[in-house]
Design an enzyme around this catalytic site. Structure first.
Site, PDB file in Angstrom:
ATOM      1  N   SER A  46      -4.678   7.653   1.644  1.00 20.55           N
ATOM      2  CA  SER A  46      -5.432   6.378   2.541  1.00 20.55           C
ATOM      3  C   SER A  46      -6.280   7.032   3.573  1.00 20.55           C
ATOM      4  O   SER A  46      -6.158   8.256   3.894  1.00 20.55           O
ATOM      5  CB  SER A  46      -3.955   5.718   2.923  1.00 20.55           C
ATOM      6  OG  SER A  46      -4.493   4.520   3.686  1.00 20.55           O
ATOM      7  N   TYR A  80       4.008   5.071   7.463  1.00 19.88           N
ATOM      8  CA  TYR A  80       2.868   5.055   6.681  1.00 19.88           C
ATOM      9  C   TYR A  80       2.005   6.153   6.794  1.00 19.88           C
ATOM     10  O   TYR A  80       1.460   7.069   5.964  1.00 19.88           O
ATOM     11  CB  TYR A  80       2.245   3.785   6.314  1.00 19.88           C
ATOM     12  CG  TYR A  80       1.267   3.598   5.177  1.00 19.88           C
ATOM     13  CD1 TYR A  80       1.868   3.324   3.961  1.00 19.88           C
ATOM     14  CD2 TYR A  80      -0.012   3.790   5.523  1.00 19.88           C
ATOM     15  CE1 TYR A  80       0.858   3.191   2.711  1.00 19.88           C
ATOM     16  CE2 TYR A  80      -1.103   3.527   4.291  1.00 19.88           C
ATOM     17  CZ  TYR A  80      -0.538   3.187   3.103  1.00 19.88           C
ATOM     18  OH  TYR A  80      -1.399   3.042   2.158  1.00 19.88           O
TER      19      TYR A  80
HETATM   20  P1  NAD Z   1       0.841  -2.347  -5.198  1.00 21.38           P
HETATM   21  O1  NAD Z   1       1.897  -2.666  -4.334  1.00 21.38           O
HETATM   22  O2  NAD Z   1       0.000  -3.146  -5.935  1.00 21.38           O
HETATM   23  O3  NAD Z   1       1.443  -1.200  -6.080  1.00 21.38           O
HETATM   24  C1  NAD Z   1       2.384  -0.396  -6.027  1.00 21.38           C
HETATM   25  C2  NAD Z   1       3.088   0.134  -7.043  1.00 21.38           C
HETATM   26  O4  NAD Z   1       4.134   1.080  -6.859  1.00 21.38           O
HETATM   27  C3  NAD Z   1       3.611  -0.817  -7.953  1.00 21.38           C
HETATM   28  O5  NAD Z   1       3.374  -0.487  -9.494  1.00 21.38           O
HETATM   29  C4  NAD Z   1       5.089  -0.659  -7.519  1.00 21.38           C
HETATM   30  O6  NAD Z   1       5.863  -1.417  -8.564  1.00 21.38           O
HETATM   31  C5  NAD Z   1       5.270   0.765  -7.378  1.00 21.38           C
HETATM   32  N1  NAD Z   1       6.517   1.234  -6.494  1.00 21.38           N
HETATM   33  C6  NAD Z   1       6.760   0.713  -5.297  1.00 21.38           C
HETATM   34  N2  NAD Z   1       7.989   1.201  -5.256  1.00 21.38           N
HETATM   35  C7  NAD Z   1       8.140   2.172  -6.237  1.00 21.38           C
HETATM   36  C8  NAD Z   1       9.231   2.781  -6.250  1.00 21.38           C
HETATM   37  N3  NAD Z   1      10.364   3.137  -5.499  1.00 21.38           N
HETATM   38  N4  NAD Z   1       9.384   3.683  -7.394  1.00 21.38           N
HETATM   39  C9  NAD Z   1       8.307   3.428  -8.519  1.00 21.38           C
HETATM   40  N5  NAD Z   1       7.413   2.660  -8.269  1.00 21.38           N
HETATM   41  C10 NAD Z   1       7.276   2.105  -7.076  1.00 21.38           C
HETATM   42  O7  NAD Z   1      -0.001  -1.276  -4.092  1.00 21.38           O
HETATM   43  P2  NAD Z   1      -1.527  -0.513  -4.092  1.00 21.38           P
HETATM   44  O8  NAD Z   1      -2.247  -1.390  -3.058  1.00 21.38           O
HETATM   45  O9  NAD Z   1      -1.921  -0.581  -5.674  1.00 21.38           O
HETATM   46  O10 NAD Z   1      -0.714   0.772  -3.760  1.00 21.38           O
HETATM   47  C11 NAD Z   1      -0.742   2.049  -4.424  1.00 21.38           C
HETATM   48  C12 NAD Z   1      -1.223   3.404  -3.572  1.00 21.38           C
HETATM   49  O11 NAD Z   1      -2.389   3.065  -2.807  1.00 21.38           O
HETATM   50  C13 NAD Z   1      -0.177   3.412  -2.658  1.00 21.38           C
HETATM   51  O12 NAD Z   1       0.360   4.564  -2.208  1.00 21.38           O
HETATM   52  C14 NAD Z   1      -0.690   2.719  -1.144  1.00 21.38           C
HETATM   53  O13 NAD Z   1      -0.254   3.617   0.083  1.00 21.38           O
HETATM   54  C15 NAD Z   1      -2.138   3.421  -1.503  1.00 21.38           C
HETATM   55  N6  NAD Z   1      -3.239   2.588  -0.885  1.00 21.38           N
HETATM   56  C16 NAD Z   1      -3.585   1.385  -0.827  1.00 21.38           C
HETATM   57  C17 NAD Z   1      -4.432   0.682  -0.118  1.00 21.38           C
HETATM   58  C18 NAD Z   1      -4.890  -0.544  -0.261  1.00 21.38           C
HETATM   59  O14 NAD Z   1      -5.492  -1.141   0.667  1.00 21.38           O
HETATM   60  N7  NAD Z   1      -4.279  -1.252  -1.155  1.00 21.38           N
HETATM   61  C19 NAD Z   1      -5.114   1.664   0.670  1.00 21.38           C
HETATM   62  C20 NAD Z   1      -5.065   2.826   0.668  1.00 21.38           C
HETATM   63  C21 NAD Z   1      -3.952   3.374  -0.047  1.00 21.38           C
END
Ligand code: NAD
Length: 264
Positions: free
Chosen positions: A146, A159
């Site tokens: 991130s 985080y």
């Molecule tokens: P999201 O909530 O849409 O998806 C998260 C996924 O992780 C889902 O499939 C969920 O079921 C799974 N998950 C959560 N806890 C879990 C566990 N204990 N075991 C197995 N699976 C689990 O979130 P996202 O925004 O798509 O995030 C995905 C990644 O991207 C994360 O690592 C997040 O930190 C990173 N990220 C997101 C953003 C953003 O703005 N959305 C920005 C930077 C980084």
């Protein structure tokens, strides 16, 4: 469909039942990779997701409901991947959660969960995936960090610490395998409108009593100069690039895709 660049490869994408992970899984499948899905959600919806991906891209899809906070579950998932596909060629460590609170009020059990899912899980999947990649002298490990792996924001201690740690792990993995065909890199997204961020939009709209659209705009304008969300499709295209021969010498990078967030 046979001569696509990733035909015959298998990609395990953790947390791929939603958001960024799903976007990356689809982008890799479009290049011919078989997909091992993981993540939580409604069983019927996940089953449909698997079938639709297999049909649309002509690849094999499997699914593990392993909880990324549980090392024993991760070991079972990796054994299942070996049994199904021989091993994992492309590992995308994407599963992640967020919790926002000042340090003095941060629930310790939430700290432990963020660390386990956003950081330790990547250590476990990586250590278990590497022997197969080393045997083949080819592999791609992509850690979804991130902008919070590069800079901080108040309220996100666990985080930010986990994502900085994930970039550290990325560099060590890259160095330990630098003389091989295995690369490891991190992608550092800014705001992407997924369920994880929608929760933060809703919290802002609720606490300030403003419409959701205004909360979205404010969230973006605070940090992301482009004023636009990054998309799962754009992140998928970056993952495809990192899997390509053009990226053979991209090693240990932390590549931000953030609408200018960390340029400030
Ligand atoms: P999201 O909530 O849409 O998806 C998260 C996924 O992780 C889902 O499939 C969920 O079921 C799974 N998950 C959560 N806890 C879990 C566990 N204990 N075991 C197995 N699976 C689990 O979130 P996202 O925004 O798509 O995030 C995905 C990644 O991207 C994360 O690592 C997040 O930190 C990173 N990220 C997101 C953003 C953003 O703005 N959305 C920005 C930077 C980084």
């Amino acid at each position: 469909m046979q001569n696509r660049p990733l035909s015959g490869k298998t990609a395990l994408v953790t947390g791929s039942t939603s958001g960024i992970g799903l976007g990356i899984a689809h982008a890799l499948a479009a290049q011919g990779a078989h997909i091992f899905f993981n993540g939580f959600g409604d069983a019927a919806r996940i089953d449909a997701l698997q079938q639709q991906t297999a049909r649309e891209f002509g690849v094999i899809t499997k699914y593990s409901n392993a909880d990324m906070s549980a090392p024993a579950d991760i070991e079972t998932m990796m054994l299942d991947a070996s049994a199904e596909f021989g091993g994992v060629d492309i590992l995308v460590n994407n599963a992640g959660i967020q919790h926002v609170a000042p340090i003095e009020d941060f629930p310790t059990e939430r700290w432990d969960a963020v660390m386990a899912i956003n950081l330790s899980a990547a250590f476990h999947t990586t250590r278990l995936a590497l022997p197969y990649m080393q045997k083949n002298n080819w592999g791609r490990i992509i850690n979804i960090a991130s902008v919070h792996g590069l800079v901080a924001s108040a309220g996100k201690s666990a985080y930010v610490a986990a994502k900085h740690g994930l970039i550290g792990l990325t560099k060590v993995t890259a160095l330990e395998n630098a003389h091989t065909g295995i690369t490891c890199n991190a992608i550092c997204p800014g705001w992407v409108l997924t369920p994880l961020v929608q929760k933060q939009v809703d919290a802002r709209a609720g606490s300030r009593n403003i419409p959701t659209e205004q909360a979205k705009k404010e969230l973006l304008m605070e940090k992301q100069p482009s004023g636009e969300f990054v998309t799962p499709e754009e992140l998928g295209a970056m993952a495809v690039f990192l899997c390509s021969p053009a990226a053979n010498q991209v090693r240990g990078a932390a590549w931000n895709m953030d609408g200018g967030w960390v340029a400030q």
